[in-house]
Design a protein around this motif. Structure first.
Motif, mmCIF file in Angstrom:
data_model
loop_
_atom_site.group_PDB
_atom_site.id
_atom_site.type_symbol
_atom_site.label_atom_id
_atom_site.label_comp_id
_atom_site.label_asym_id
_atom_site.label_seq_id
_atom_site.Cartn_x
_atom_site.Cartn_y
_atom_site.Cartn_z
ATOM 1 N N LEU A 283 0.787 -1.236 0.000
ATOM 2 C CA LEU A 283 0.000 0.000 0.000
ATOM 3 C C LEU A 283 0.816 1.282 0.000
ATOM 4 N N GLU A 284 1.961 1.281 0.670
ATOM 5 C CA GLU A 284 2.716 2.534 0.764
ATOM 6 C C GLU A 284 3.159 3.070 -0.594
ATOM 7 N N PRO A 285 3.535 2.231 -1.562
ATOM 8 C CA PRO A 285 3.837 2.772 -2.897
ATOM 9 C C PRO A 285 2.627 3.414 -3.574
ATOM 10 N N LEU A 286 1.428 3.103 -3.056
ATOM 11 C CA LEU A 286 0.196 3.688 -3.610
ATOM 12 C C LEU A 286 -0.219 4.955 -2.872
ATOM 13 N N GLY A 287 0.610 5.389 -1.902
ATOM 14 C CA GLY A 287 0.322 6.611 -1.158
ATOM 15 C C GLY A 287 -0.492 6.412 0.098
ATOM 16 N N VAL A 288 -0.628 5.161 0.546
ATOM 17 C CA VAL A 288 -1.411 4.855 1.743
ATOM 18 C C VAL A 288 -0.486 4.761 2.954
ATOM 19 N N THR A 289 -0.866 5.434 4.041
ATOM 20 C CA THR A 289 -0.127 5.344 5.297
ATOM 21 C C THR A 289 -0.706 4.208 6.127
ATOM 22 N N VAL A 290 0.133 3.231 6.482
ATOM 23 C CA VAL A 290 -0.310 2.046 7.219
ATOM 24 C C VAL A 290 0.187 2.130 8.658
ATOM 25 N N SER A 291 -0.738 1.995 9.621
ATOM 26 C CA SER A 291 -0.413 2.054 11.046
ATOM 27 C C SER A 291 -0.775 0.740 11.723
ATOM 28 N N GLU A 292 0.134 0.234 12.541
ATOM 29 C CA GLU A 292 -0.184 -0.934 13.357
ATOM 30 C C GLU A 292 -0.948 -0.460 14.580
ATOM 31 N N VAL A 293 -2.111 -1.065 14.835
ATOM 32 C CA VAL A 293 -2.999 -0.623 15.910
ATOM 33 C C VAL A 293 -3.396 -1.822 16.756
ATOM 34 N N GLN A 294 -3.270 -1.689 18.072
ATOM 35 C CA GLN A 294 -3.636 -2.765 18.990
ATOM 36 C C GLN A 294 -4.823 -2.407 19.871
ATOM 37 N N ASP A 295 -5.114 -1.117 20.013
ATOM 38 C CA ASP A 295 -6.165 -0.667 20.917
ATOM 39 C C ASP A 295 -7.252 0.055 20.130
ATOM 40 N N ASP A 296 -8.420 -0.569 20.016
ATOM 41 C CA ASP A 296 -9.524 0.036 19.268
ATOM 42 C C ASP A 296 -10.033 1.319 19.893
ATOM 43 N N GLU A 297 -9.761 1.508 21.191
ATOM 44 C CA GLU A 297 -10.237 2.690 21.904
ATOM 45 C C GLU A 297 -9.314 3.890 21.750
ATOM 46 N N GLN A 298 -8.133 3.676 21.187
ATOM 47 C CA GLN A 298 -7.162 4.765 21.029
ATOM 48 C C GLN A 298 -6.499 4.678 19.660
ATOM 49 N N LEU A 299 -7.210 5.133 18.658
ATOM 50 C CA LEU A 299 -6.665 5.135 17.304
ATOM 51 C C LEU A 299 -5.753 6.345 17.114
ATOM 52 N N PRO A 300 -4.682 6.212 16.348
ATOM 53 C CA PRO A 300 -3.675 7.270 16.217
ATOM 54 C C PRO A 300 -4.053 8.351 15.207
ATOM 55 N N PHE A 301 -5.271 8.899 15.365
ATOM 56 C CA PHE A 301 -5.760 9.886 14.415
ATOM 57 C C PHE A 301 -6.391 11.058 15.142
ATOM 58 N N GLU A 302 -6.467 12.194 14.441
ATOM 59 C CA GLU A 302 -7.027 13.420 15.000
ATOM 60 C C GLU A 302 -8.560 13.351 15.003
ATOM 61 N N ASP A 303 -9.160 14.209 15.816
ATOM 62 C CA ASP A 303 -10.612 14.359 15.783
ATOM 63 C C ASP A 303 -11.041 14.840 14.392
ATOM 64 N N ASP A 304 -12.178 14.364 13.935
ATOM 65 C CA ASP A 304 -12.775 14.838 12.672
ATOM 66 C C ASP A 304 -11.814 14.707 11.488
ATOM 67 N N GLN A 305 -11.061 13.616 11.423
ATOM 68 C CA GLN A 305 -10.024 13.494 10.389
ATOM 69 C C GLN A 305 -10.538 12.894 9.077
ATOM 70 N N PHE A 306 -11.555 12.037 9.134
ATOM 71 C CA PHE A 306 -11.967 11.296 7.943
ATOM 72 C C PHE A 306 -13.432 11.558 7.596
#
Length: 252
Positions: free
Chosen positions: A93-116
């Motif tokens: 995915l990264e060659p396609l411009g997608v940022t991939v994040s490893e996530v273990q906690d569904d309650e704390q996603l590494p994204f800003e409020d109102d991001q998507f």
């Protein structure tokens, strides 16, 4: 059992490595087949992808499905919680411009409020409140889920209880969860398609790829039960189980 060369060959064949979220080793050869759903997740999400400016794909696996949704919006992120899949997803995915994040906690996603403005989720756990936090006003969340009754006939045949971690997970509960946080559920549906295994090797391959179906699954531990299923397949031609799927679209 040891003298059954067909059984032994299928068991040996199932030792093929599994990577990403790719079942083609058994599905493309027709050894595992699944009844069609009354909806298409891909057809439902595609118009939303085309209209999006910032989207997130949760539980991307090895990025197999997401990579087929091109052209992408300006901003695309993906998460994956199964560590072995993360480098596979990044390579794809990264060659396609997608940022991939490893996530273990569904309650704390590494994204800003109102991001998507669009969040996709195919067979991945999620927190409704966290979805609401990172979703823009007017944004859409689309998820296809595996329900708690999924393939329980496998557990029955192996003589083990269904994984209690998932038995509570129902379509009605998922809909209610979003209504409780003032998100509108515009579409939802439930289905129980048949999944058919045509040989014991296909079943073992599947169980190795889905460790939560039978936690601690090992071939030697269940050899007698697997042989009984093998004999059933030889007699009837297949071993049928019932999947449990539901889908919903919720808008903020």
């Amino acid at each position: 059992m040891k003298d059954d060369l067909l059984f032994q060959s299928y068991i040996e064949d199932a030792k093929q490595p599994f990577t990403g979220w790719d079942f083609s080793f058994v599905s493309d050869t027709g050894r595992l087949q699944t009844e069609l759903l009354p909806w298409s997740y891909g057809s439902l999400v595609l118009p939303h992808v085309r209209a999006s400016s910032a989207m997130l794909d949760m539980g991307t696996g090895g990025g197999e499905f997401l990579s087929k949704l091109q052209p992408f919006p300006q901003t695309v992120h993906a998460t994956e919680g199964y560590a072995p899949n993360v480098p596979i997803a990044r390579k794809r995915l990264e060659p396609l411009g997608v940022t991939v994040s490893e996530v273990q906690d569904d309650e704390q996603l590494p994204f800003e409020d109102d991001q998507f403005d669009l969040i996709l989720n195919r067979h991945e756990a999620y927190s409704p409140s966290e979805i609401r936090r990172i979703l823009k006003d007017g944004g859409t969340f689309i998820t296809q889920q595996v329900g708690g009754d999924d393939c329980h006939q496998i557990n029955d045949a192996l003589g083990v209880p269904v994984n209690e971690e998932f038995t509570h997970w129902k379509w009605e509960q998922a809909v209610q969860d979003f209504q409780d946080i003032d998100m509108e559920v515009s579409f939802s549906q439930e289905a129980f398609p048949v999944q058919r295994f045509y040989d014991i090797g296909a079943l073992v391959y599947y169980l190795k790829a889905i460790p939560w179906q039978v936690p601690g699954f090992e071939i030697d531990r269940y050899l007698d039960e697997l042989y009984s299923i093998h004999q059933r397949i030889q007699e009837h031609g297949y071993f049928d189980v019932q999947q449990h799927r539901f889908i919903l679209i919720a808008t903020l």
